[in-house]
Design an enzyme around this catalytic site. Structure first.
Site, PDB file in Angstrom:
ATOM      1  CB  THR A 125      -0.914   0.018   1.254  1.00  0.00           C
ATOM      2  OG1 THR A 125      -1.542   1.292   1.382  1.00  0.00           O
ATOM      3  CG2 THR A 125      -0.109  -0.235   2.524  1.00  0.00           C
ATOM      4  CG  ASP A 126      -1.066   4.982  -1.058  1.00  0.00           C
ATOM      5  OD1 ASP A 126      -1.622   4.371  -0.129  1.00  0.00           O
ATOM      6  OD2 ASP A 126      -1.643   5.848  -1.730  1.00  0.00           O
ATOM      7  CE  LYS A 157       0.083  -4.634   3.120  1.00  0.00           C
ATOM      8  NZ  LYS A 157      -0.164  -6.012   2.615  1.00  0.00           N
TER       9      LYS A 157
END
Length: 335
Positions: A125-126, A157
């Site tokens: 994910t960003d 993450k």
């Protein structure tokens, strides 16, 4: 080629499985999901008709189970969509996120090493990059942007991403990572912004907005994201990270107003609430690497995509009602 795809009953994973089972008839796909609260078997039930697909219920953190699965199925490729992903939940209960997102990734990669997987792909994910200032539109996340997390979710993450790259460098595990911006589209669990707004607007209920709604996100249609993941898995360079962005920055308030306008609902439904702790200001992704190296391009703009998404939810009210009532948990029957 035989693929293990984890997290297939979730929002992004289920859309991915619909895409690849239809496109690649000569490949075989095993879908794995623990069917926790956000795993909805209704999302993938229609895939039962495909001969190049089967579903297995299981937890990626269960090492004995995962090793046995790899031994029996002899996978060529592993794609890990499985994750706890709701930021609010991570603030309330971080440990669940650390277990699934870090330990689960570790177990999958250990099995991938043991059974000589040709490619391991981590869907990230960003949010691992932290956030950007609202007044610097020129700044975007690139693959070289330092990791700077804000929540237990994004930290878990980022930890998994670091672990993936460590396995590449230490063990020569053939890995790739994709980092995407905010997804939207069909089958998204109604705890995230867009399905929350749509489902509440349907019933003329108040729609909560954190702070002033100024926080900006870059939105990508789930189909475009999955086309990108597929390209990276099949054509991407081992050991590389690729950003997948939607080129569609919108403030949360703009997104909500767009949905209300398309649904012919009053903006009086908007209700401002206390802001989330550590709420990131702005996300924006530079996707030029994957565009130039792999020829990936968007097929949706936000205006078209959000209209199609609203229509999907309006035409699938039973899907939402099954989640709200809890009936969706009873759909999968153990074989």
């Amino acid at each position: 080629m035989k693929y293990l795809v984890t997290g297939v009953a979730g929002f992004i994973g289920s859309n991915y499985m619909h895409y690849v089972t239809e496109k690649y008839k000569d490949d075989f796909f095993v879908g794995l999901d623990a069917l926790t609260y956000a795993g909805n078997y209704n999302n993938i039930k229609s895939l039962e008709k495909y001969e190049n697909y089967k579903f297995i219920k299981g937890d990626i953190t269960n090492r004995e189970f995962i090793y046995k699965l790899f031994e029996e199925e002899k996978f060529d490729v592993v794609i890990n969509f499985a994750a706890e992903s709701h930021v609010d939940n991570s603030i309330k209960n971080p440990e669940v996120f650390l277990n699934t997102n870090i330990i689960g990734t570790c177990v999958l990669m250990d099995a991938s090493r043991k059974y000589n997987i040709k490619r391991y792909h981590q869907v990230s994910t960003d949010e691992v990059y932290g956030d950007l200032p609202l007044d610097r539109k020129d700044l975007k996340f690139t693959e070289e942007t330092p990791l700077h997390t804000s929540s237990p979710y994004s930290s878990s993450k980022a930890s998994a991403d670091l672990l993936v790259m460590a396995y590449y460098r230490t063990y020569n595990l053939p890995v790739t990572i994709s980092r995407c911006s905010n997804n939207y589209g069909p089958y998204q669990f109604p705890e995230k912004l867009i399905p929350v707004v749509i489902s509440k607007a349907m019933k003329n209920e108040k729609i909560p907005v954190y702070g002033k709604g100024e926080n900006v996100r870059d939105w990508i249609h789930v189909i475009d994201h999955n086309i990108g993941v597929d390209k990276i898995v099949r054509e991407g360079t081992i050991g590389q990270i690729y950003n997948l962005g939607g080129h569609s920055e919108r403030s949360n308030l703009d997104v909500i107003k767009t949905i209300l306008r398309q649904m012919n609902k009053s903006e009086d439904l908007i209700e401002y609430v206390e802001d989330r702790p550590g709420h990131d200001l702005r996300y924006a992704i530079d996707s030029s690497k994957v565009e130039q190296e792999l020829g990936w391009n968007l097929t949706y703009n936000f205006e078209e995509g959000i209209k199609e998404t609203i229509d999907w939810y309006l035409n699938n009210k039973e899907w939402i009602n099954n989640i709200l009532s809890g009936e969706y948990k009873k759909v999968y029957k153990e074989k």
